[in-house]
Design an enzyme around this catalytic site. Structure first.
Site, PDB file in Angstrom:
ATOM      1  N   LYS A   1       0.869  -1.182   0.000  1.00 37.74           N
ATOM      2  CA  LYS A   1       0.000   0.000   0.000  1.00 37.74           C
ATOM      3  C   LYS A   1       0.905   1.232   0.000  1.00 37.74           C
ATOM      4  CE  LYS A   1      -3.879   1.934   2.699  1.00 37.74           C
ATOM      5  NZ  LYS A   1      -4.779   1.683   3.840  1.00 37.74           N
TER       6      LYS A   1
ATOM      7  N   SER B   1      -9.626   1.801   2.820  1.00 43.95           N
ATOM      8  CA  SER B   1      -8.750   2.585   1.975  1.00 43.95           C
ATOM      9  C   SER B   1      -7.701   1.743   1.237  1.00 43.95           C
ATOM     10  CB  SER B   1      -8.028   3.640   2.830  1.00 43.95           C
ATOM     11  OG  SER B   1      -7.232   3.011   3.821  1.00 43.95           O
TER      12      SER B   1
ATOM     13  N   SER C   1      -9.886  -0.673   7.025  1.00 39.49           N
ATOM     14  CA  SER C   1      -9.346  -0.579   5.664  1.00 39.49           C
ATOM     15  C   SER C   1      -8.613  -1.809   5.131  1.00 39.49           C
ATOM     16  CB  SER C   1      -8.418   0.625   5.557  1.00 39.49           C
ATOM     17  OG  SER C   1      -9.202   1.784   5.446  1.00 39.49           O
TER      18      SER C   1
HETATM   19  N1  GLN Z   1     -13.339   4.190   6.475  1.00 42.94           N
HETATM   20  C1  GLN Z   1     -12.597   4.536   7.649  1.00 42.94           C
HETATM   21  C2  GLN Z   1     -12.136   5.969   7.563  1.00 42.94           C
HETATM   22  O1  GLN Z   1     -12.309   6.568   6.544  1.00 42.94           O
HETATM   23  C3  GLN Z   1     -11.435   3.616   7.859  1.00 42.94           C
HETATM   24  C4  GLN Z   1     -10.258   3.916   7.019  1.00 42.94           C
HETATM   25  C5  GLN Z   1      -9.063   3.104   7.398  1.00 42.94           C
HETATM   26  O2  GLN Z   1      -9.173   2.062   8.051  1.00 42.94           O
HETATM   27  N2  GLN Z   1      -7.905   3.571   7.004  1.00 42.94           N
HETATM   28  O3  GLN Z   1     -11.621   6.495   8.519  1.00 42.94           O
END
Ligand code: GLN
Length: 483
Positions: free
Chosen positions: A76, A151, A175
């Site tokens: 990532k 994400s 995410s």
């Molecule tokens: N959807 C959540 C957020 O936007 C989790 C994102 C994540 O785990 N990086 O904060």
């Protein structure tokens, strides 16, 4: 060759059926051919990959072995990679080449993994759809009109499309697990502190945790083995021995107590997903598990608490991107204030700016007690609920997401609608617990995930349950048409 899992690749390399260099070339060609449809990579690292593959082949020729030696992966794009762009999905870091490798990157490289590239992601890991990336949205290989989740959407789409066997992700509020669910993968968020955060660009430091995305629990065990462990550079890293995760896969589930929270089956859950979750429960019962209804009474407060804590920490973490030290700088700043304002205004996208503003507000004098402190208290209540539940059960099971993957753009005008999709995943981050999502079936041709949560440092238990489930089901083996 592109269909092989990490475990199969390790056997193939050990048996000299193919070399890491051959495999790497096949996958790089496949990425070049198919990724334009998906947009799952921000950067490809062909030269590095071929150098690493040849080095891994040479190490094997010298008698070395290891499940990751010569295994192709991707990171990532928030794991720092020395001399390689590390963008975090943001215009702010489009020009940023990290001066060092993140601990996760260094550990996996030392184990012999081959880095094919850096995967697309929501900007600064904020999102559930991978639509907030400066490099454009990622498409779900199961249906190119739908989001892959976020994400870590690039890692998920690439692995689901068989562009590579496994990739790293990070999970601040879901995410890893949520994109795994939406693309038919197995994804594991480890216990907070199990995997080093050093060199992982911070979103919300008390919630962030890196982990593996792969097609099977067996492969998650292999990748996690290479990622986990104490790191003196990360003050929240835990100095506990790392168990042999692959050895934990084969335990019997006889007598395993699985808790199913009654709050999970509320009105917000798509009834077709509820049915698939019940099917997975029946499957685990056949394997000897005992099901018990439990309660997580404070779950309803999790989303509001998370969406105060995460933006608060983000507003602090992202203050380092000021146009002075590194990253984007605006043209012709008139003075220092103009430099800050325009560099941040032009470098950050809309969702990141929204979160910085919400977070700065929640931390400001006069509102701190009402928002941030209150959210921290809720966080403790949520943890206490889990501790009480784990006195009665070994594993907690439920859906990973309330809905299957939505259409690209469908939630863009309503950020809160997207936040609500995190309802099942964020509690594990607030409590610091490990969680895993695995394939449990399909709704309208789109994958559905079942989530397992375990007590602290019981990643092995999660992998054990998932592996036994996968020995008796074939959802995880389904391949998206066209890939
Ligand atoms: N959807 C959540 C957020 O936007 C989790 C994102 C994540 O785990 N990086 O904060």
């Amino acid at each position: 060759m592109h269909q092989l899992t990490l475990a199969e690749i390790a056997r193939g390399l050990a048996d000299k059926k193919f070399s890491s260099e051959e495999l790497t070339k096949v996958l790089l060609a496949r990425i070049a051919q198919l990724d334009p449809q998906l947009n799952s990579f921000i950067s490809l690292t062909e030269d590095l990959a071929l150098t690493q593959a040849k080095a891994a082949d040479a190490r094997r020729a010298n008698g070395e072995s290891g499940a990751l030696l010569g295994a192709p992966i991707a990171h990532k794009d928030l794991f720092c990679t020395k001399g390689i762009r590390t963008s975090c999905g943001s215009k702010m870091l489009d020009n940023f080449k990290a001066p060092y490798d993140a601990t996760v990157v260094a550990k996996l490289a030392a184990a012999g993994a081959v880095t094919l590239g850096k995967t697309n992601m929501d900007e600064f890991a904020m999102g559930s759809a991978n639509e907030s990336s400066y490099y454009g949205a990622v498409k779900n290989p199961w249906n190119l009109e739908h989001v892959p989740g976020g994400s870590s959407g690039g890692s998920a789409a690439a692995v689901a499309a068989r562009l590579l066997p496994a990739a790293t992700g990070t999970d601040t509020g879901g995410s890893i697990r949520q994109p795994a669910a939406l693309t038919n993968l197995t994804g594991l968020k480890p216990t907070y502190g199990r995997v080093s955060r050093w060199g992982m660009i911070a979103y919300a430091s008390s919630l962030d945790q890196g982990g593996p995305l792969a097609r099977t629990a067996e492969d998650c065990a292999i990748l996690l083995q290479g990622m986990a462990g104490f790191d003196p550079n990360d003050s929240t890293s835990i100095d506990e021995p790392v168990p042999d995760y692959s050895a934990s896969l084969n335990g019997s589930l006889q007598g395993l107590r699985i808790g199913v929270p009654k709050e999970y089956f509320s009105a917000g859950l798509d009834p077709r997903i509820a049915e698939l979750i019940h099917n997975s429960i029946k499957e685990l019962e056949k394997l000897g598990a005992v099901i018990k209804e439990i309660s997580l009474p404070n779950m309803q407060h999790a989303i509001p608490a998370y969406y105060v804590i995460a933006p608060a920490e983000a507003s602090s973490n992202l203050s380092r991107f000021d146009g002075v030290r590194f990253g984007y700088r605006c043209e012709d700043p008139k003075n220092l204030e103009d430099l800050y304002k325009r560099s941040r205004g032009e470098g950050f996208g809309a969702e990141v700016q929204r979160r910085i503003m919400v977070g700065a507000y929640a931390l400001s004098a006069g509102y701190y007690d009402a928002y941030y402190l209150k959210a921290q208290k809720i966080r403790r209540l949520i943890k206490n609920d889990f501790m009480a539940a784990f006195n009665e059960v070994d594993i907690i099971l439920g859906p990973t997401t309330p809905n299957p993957a939505w259409k690209l753009g469908a939630k863009n005008s309503d950020p809160v609608a997207a936040y609500l999709e995190d309802v099942y995943t964020i509690t594990a981050n607030l409590a610091g617990l490990p969680g895993l999502s695995m394939p449990a079936g399909f709704v309208d041709g789109l994958p559905v995930g079942v989530q397992l949560l375990a007590p602290y440092f019981q990643e092995g238990r999660l992998l054990n349950v998932a592996h036994q489930y996968q020995l008796n089901t074939d959802w995880h083996t389904r391949t998206p048409t066209g890939f």
